[in-house]
Design a protein around this motif. Structure first.
Motif, PDB file in Angstrom:
ATOM      1  N   UNK A  56      14.506  -0.200   0.261  1.00 54.22           N
ATOM      2  CA  UNK A  56      15.447   0.082  -0.826  1.00 54.22           C
ATOM      3  C   UNK A  56      15.921   1.527  -0.841  1.00 54.22           C
ATOM      4  N   UNK A  57      15.330   2.407  -0.028  1.00 54.56           N
ATOM      5  CA  UNK A  57      15.729   3.812  -0.057  1.00 54.56           C
ATOM      6  C   UNK A  57      15.411   4.474   1.269  1.00 54.56           C
ATOM      7  N   UNK A  58      16.177   5.495   1.605  1.00 55.15           N
ATOM      8  CA  UNK A  58      15.919   6.265   2.807  1.00 55.15           C
ATOM      9  C   UNK A  58      17.160   7.022   3.214  1.00 55.15           C
ATOM     10  N   UNK A  59      17.022   8.020   4.092  1.00 56.36           N
ATOM     11  CA  UNK A  59      18.189   8.779   4.536  1.00 56.36           C
ATOM     12  C   UNK A  59      19.156   7.944   5.362  1.00 56.36           C
ATOM     13  N   UNK A 100      10.474  -8.303  -1.159  1.00 53.12           N
ATOM     14  CA  UNK A 100       9.529  -7.319  -1.689  1.00 53.12           C
ATOM     15  C   UNK A 100      10.102  -5.933  -1.426  1.00 53.12           C
ATOM     16  N   UNK A 101      10.324  -5.165  -2.487  1.00 53.20           N
ATOM     17  CA  UNK A 101      10.919  -3.843  -2.359  1.00 53.20           C
ATOM     18  C   UNK A 101       9.935  -2.884  -1.697  1.00 53.20           C
ATOM     19  N   UNK A 102      10.331  -2.326  -0.550  1.00 50.91           N
ATOM     20  CA  UNK A 102       9.498  -1.348   0.156  1.00 50.91           C
ATOM     21  C   UNK A 102      10.342  -0.125   0.505  1.00 50.91           C
ATOM     22  N   UNK A 162       0.815  -1.202   0.000  1.00 50.26           N
ATOM     23  CA  UNK A 162       0.000   0.000   0.000  1.00 50.26           C
ATOM     24  C   UNK A 162       0.857   1.264   0.000  1.00 50.26           C
ATOM     25  N   UNK A 163       2.056   1.145  -0.521  1.00 52.92           N
ATOM     26  CA  UNK A 163       2.948   2.286  -0.639  1.00 52.92           C
ATOM     27  C   UNK A 163       3.927   2.383   0.506  1.00 52.92           C
ATOM     28  N   UNK A 164       5.179   2.705   0.166  1.00 52.45           N
ATOM     29  CA  UNK A 164       6.261   2.909   1.120  1.00 52.45           C
ATOM     30  C   UNK A 164       6.433   1.659   1.991  1.00 52.45           C
ATOM     31  N   UNK A 165       6.270   1.781   3.304  1.00 51.80           N
ATOM     32  CA  UNK A 165       6.522   0.631   4.189  1.00 51.80           C
ATOM     33  C   UNK A 165       5.261  -0.108   4.588  1.00 51.80           C
ATOM     34  N   UNK A 166       4.125   0.263   4.011  1.00 46.15           N
ATOM     35  CA  UNK A 166       2.835  -0.293   4.429  1.00 46.15           C
ATOM     36  C   UNK A 166       2.495  -1.549   3.622  1.00 46.15           C
ATOM     37  N   UNK A 167       2.290  -2.647   4.330  1.00 44.21           N
ATOM     38  CA  UNK A 167       1.928  -3.916   3.704  1.00 44.21           C
ATOM     39  C   UNK A 167       0.760  -4.544   4.448  1.00 44.21           C
ATOM     40  N   UNK A 178      11.119   7.834  -3.891  1.00 44.35           N
ATOM     41  CA  UNK A 178      11.865   7.593  -5.129  1.00 44.35           C
ATOM     42  C   UNK A 178      11.056   8.008  -6.344  1.00 44.35           C
ATOM     43  N   UNK A 179      11.735   8.469  -7.382  1.00 45.42           N
ATOM     44  CA  UNK A 179      11.070   8.776  -8.645  1.00 45.42           C
ATOM     45  C   UNK A 179      11.179   7.630  -9.632  1.00 45.42           C
TER      46      UNK A 179
END
Length: 210
Positions: A149-152, A172-174, A6-11, A179-180
């Motif tokens: 896969x991304x973050x500060x 599963x990439x979260x 459901x986007x970003x870290x939400x599963x 990211x663009x």
């Protein structure tokens, strides 16, 4: 099992026994309409993992669900009953599923930026692991890993090292909400983790069966 990103870290994890929602944060969408949840599990206090404004309505729509979070996050969420403060080492029964709480501090962000507690959740003896913002490596095998896969606090090489350390069958990439070009990052992760790990990049809202 069935997993909906459901986007970003939400599963949303559906095991056939339980419906478990992880990290409904500000960069996620679609969790507001969910019903029949057995639990809402929050890894840590950052807004991209828990949206304090939308959380009360979600819990009201799911009167049978437990809210699982750490002590610091619990102090920031008011007016919600059925909250369960969890600690690393706890074993929970949620909707008939066994969930082991792992974790420690949030992965270091930068220099003297303060950290916070971060819970990781291991479901059904390794069937699924959500690490939050951490590099938690549990004992034993993991079938499905929710892999940031991304973050500060994260660079792609560290994501690759983490997936290799856990060694799941599926990653599963979260944590891709800022990211663009998510497909590029997920593609590179799949290219570098080596054979034996299937990397999935589900479309937000898409349910996948594993």
């Amino acid at each position: 099992m069935q997993i909906t990103h459901l986007g970003h870290a939400c599963l949303l994890l559906e095991t056939g026994t339980a419906r478990l929602l992880f990290d409904p944060g500000t960069l996620s969408a679609g969790f507001e309409s969910l019903t029949d949840l057995d639990a809402v599990l929050v890894t840590h206090e950052h807004p991209d993992h828990v949206d304090a404004e939308r959380l009360p309505a979600l819990m009201a729509a799911n009167p049978g669900a437990r809210l699982v979070l750490d002590e610091r996050t619990a102090r920031q969420v008011s007016g919600i009953e059925r909250a369960l403060v969890a600690h690393p080492g706890d074993t929970l029964e949620l909707g008939g599923e066994r969930v082991v709480v792992l974790g420690g501090p949030h992965a270091p962000v930068y220099a003297d930026v303060p950290d916070c507690p971060n819970l990781a959740f291991l479901v059904d003896d390794g069937a699924f692991l959500h690490p939050g913002d951490s590099f938690e490596v549990p004992e034993g095998d993991v079938e499905v890993l929710a892999a940031p896969v991304d973050g500060p606090w994260l660079k792609l090489a560290e994501a690759v090292d983490y997936v290799r350390a856990v060694g799941p069958s599926v990653a599963i990439a979260i944590h891709e909400g800022e990211l663009t070009d998510v497909d590029k990052y997920a593609g590179m992760l799949g290219a570098f983790v080596g054979e034996g790990v299937r990397v999935l990049r589900p479309t937000p809202g898409e349910a996948i069966r594993i």
